[in-house]
Design an enzyme around this catalytic site. Structure first.
Site, short mmCIF file in Angstrom:
data_model
loop_
_atom_site.label_atom_id
_atom_site.label_comp_id
_atom_site.label_asym_id
_atom_site.label_seq_id
_atom_site.Cartn_x
_atom_site.Cartn_y
_atom_site.Cartn_z
N GLY A 41 7.27 5.38 -7.34
CA GLY A 41 6.31 5.54 -6.26
C GLY A 41 6.10 4.25 -5.50
O GLY A 41 7.00 3.41 -5.43
N VAL A 52 0.18 1.75 -6.32
CA VAL A 52 -0.03 2.45 -7.58
C VAL A 52 0.78 1.79 -8.69
O VAL A 52 0.35 1.77 -9.85
CB VAL A 52 0.31 3.94 -7.45
N GLY A 53 1.92 1.22 -8.34
CA GLY A 53 2.71 0.51 -9.34
C GLY A 53 1.92 -0.61 -9.99
O GLY A 53 2.02 -0.84 -11.21
N GLU A 93 9.91 1.96 -10.44
CA GLU A 93 10.85 2.24 -9.37
C GLU A 93 10.03 2.35 -8.09
O GLU A 93 9.41 3.37 -7.83
CB GLU A 93 11.63 3.53 -9.65
N CYS A 105 13.05 6.64 -0.62
CA CYS A 105 12.73 5.25 -0.96
C CYS A 105 13.87 4.29 -0.62
O CYS A 105 13.63 3.10 -0.42
CB CYS A 105 12.35 5.12 -2.43
#
Length: 491
Positions: free
Chosen positions: A220, A224-225, A242, A276
């Protein structure tokens, strides 16, 4: 004929009864139901009991996942169309066929990857034998995004299973139809004692992150990572992140412009730019900029016709919020001019394939990853300037370079840093299963696909097996001159 371990007989694969809705105010819907110790605790008990370690169990789960994608193909395609407006061919190619192809590769190589690896033993510790053993980690959490919601949930789960782990998958609530479809069929095909899904929103994800996992795999955005990494740090849980970033495409003056324009347009506008590793912007030699712009406009029309909203091959933005964000980027343009596209339709979540020229780094569109069908084209004097631009910003997840000069290509590869590189093409480095896929720095940490995927969910345990037949006294004190002399000879 008996069914493989971990699967259900054919007659039990009929569509299950409708699940009751979640309780009001509760975002959590787990197909496993609540369990003492949480989802991680339940899965860890299955792991500790030895359910997931046998190779027969692992291969049966991989085979069952493959069968699910083949037998329930239309269900998944319908769900992808409902959530993302994804054309059937594109949905099959990127979310189903890509996974089944990699599952086949995984299945063929799994026993070799899992086999102990012998290593040489130095004279000072002989007699003995040394090996590296691939040991499963335990209970693994996989959190998936919405843009390729089948592929980016099932592939990491498959590698976790292949390594011998119990695994929980968290589909994205932003793709609700896909989430529901996964929750319907995964328990019909896979062994629910050690493989489960938990549906729900961000609050559910936050709840899962409070549990003790042995590995967390997140795909994502960077915001949020950071939350995932912070939560994992409290438990000292290893993570694979990722993420993404602004992946550049460099087009040199000697590039085959027609091919470059076509391949960049394909990579950018697939899934309406919600990829992405999509080319986020183009750095083109200013001597060929005008021709390149003409060719990319022609490529877009060749793919989707004069009105892409009528094309059966062009997708939609996932929801109104993301559409508003993208329209806002276009509304804020100052120096850029729209070469083609720019039109939007909120009721159908449509945003035309859009190409910008004259863009500068001061524009909002250059601030973060675009994640939509907007392609800024920036002119540079030469490849040296292009390299300098790339190196002045965060390390991207992917980098694309178009040139007919191998020395120029190698110069770009050597003098830039990115998660991966594809030359004279876009996206397709992901289709090589033995190439590790992952970012570097802000674009991610860790990698998977192929053997890298197996190793991500394994611990490489060092094992030394010694014999008692020979026990040289020189190893033990007291250490006189003779013993010291011998030690220096064998060390």
């Amino acid at each position: 004929m008996s069914s493989p371990a971990g699967t259900r007989p054919a007659e039990s694969r009929a569509e299950p009864p409708e699940r009751p809705p979640a309780e009001p105010g509760s975002p959590l819907r787990s197909i496993a139901g609540s369990q003492p110790g949480g989802t991680a605790g339940r899965l860890r008990r299955a792991f500790t009991d030895g359910t997931t370690r046998p190779m027969a169990w692992r291969t049966a789960q991989i085979d069952a996942m493959t069968r699910m994608l083949v037998e329930r193909e239309q269900d998944f395609l319908d769900a992808l169309a409902a959530d993302l407006g994804k054309p059937a061919v594109e949905g099959w190619l990127t979310d189903l066929a890509q996974v089944t192809a990699e599952l086949g590769h995984l299945r063929r190589h799994l026993k070799a990857w899992a086999a102990p690896e012998s290593v040489p033993v130095p004279a000072r510790v002989r007699p003995g034998r040394a090996r590296v053993v691939a040991e499963p980690l335990g209970a693994v959490l996989v959190i998936a995004p919405w843009n390729y919601p089948v592929q980016l949930l099932l592939l990491p789960m498959a590698y976790a299973i292949a390594a011998g782990n119990a695994v929980c998958g968290k589909p994205s609530e932003v793709a609700p139809r896909v989430s529901e479809t996964l929750a319907r069929w995964v328990p019909r095909y896979l062994d629910t004692t050690a493989v489960t899904l938990v549906e729900g929103d961000a609050a559910v994800g936050a709840e899962l992150l409070t549990e003790r996992w042995d590995h967390i795999f997140y795909t994502g955005g960077g915001r949020v990572g950071r939350i995932v990494m912070e939560a994992a740090a409290r438990q000292l849980t290893p993570v694979t992140l990722e993420l993404g970033g602004k992946s550049p495409a460099i087009v040199t003056g000697d590039a085959n412009l027609e091919v470059a324009a076509r391949r960049i347009a394909w990579g950018k506008f697939m899934n309406a730019g919600q990829t992405c590793v999509a080319p986020d912007y183009v750095l083109v030699d200013r001597r060929v900029e005008a021709h390149f712009l003409e060719l990319i406009v022609a490529s877009i029309e060749g793919f989707y016709g004069s009105d892409p909203r009528a094309s059966a091959d062009y997708g939609r933005i996932v929801n109104e919020r993301h559409l508003e964000r993208l329209v806002g980027l276009l509304d804020s343009l100052t120096t850029s001019r729209v070469v083609t596209g720019g039109e939007s339709d909120r009721p159908t979540r449509y945003l035309a394939p859009t190409v910008l020229a004259g863009t500068t780094w001061d524009e909002a569109v250059m601030g973060d990853e675009i994640f939509g069908p907007i392609l800024p084209v920036l002119a540079v004097d030469d490849v040296s300037e292009a390299i300098a631009v790339v190196n002045a910003h965060d390390k991207p997840l992917s980098l694309y370079v178009f040139s007919e000069d191998d020395a120029v290509v190698e110069r770009v590869i050597t003098n830039t840093s990115s998660g991966g590189v594809c030359t004279n093409g876009t996206l397709l480095h992901l289709a090589v299963p033995d190439l590790p896929f992952g970012g570097v720095g802000p674009s991610g940490t860790g990698a998977y696909h192929g053997k890298a995927g197996f190793e991500t969910f394994s611990h490489r345990k060092a094992v030394l097996v010694r014999s008692t037949r020979f026990d040289p006294p020189a190893m033990y004190p007291p250490y006189g001159r003779m013993k010291q002399w011998l030690m220096r000879r064998v060390m």
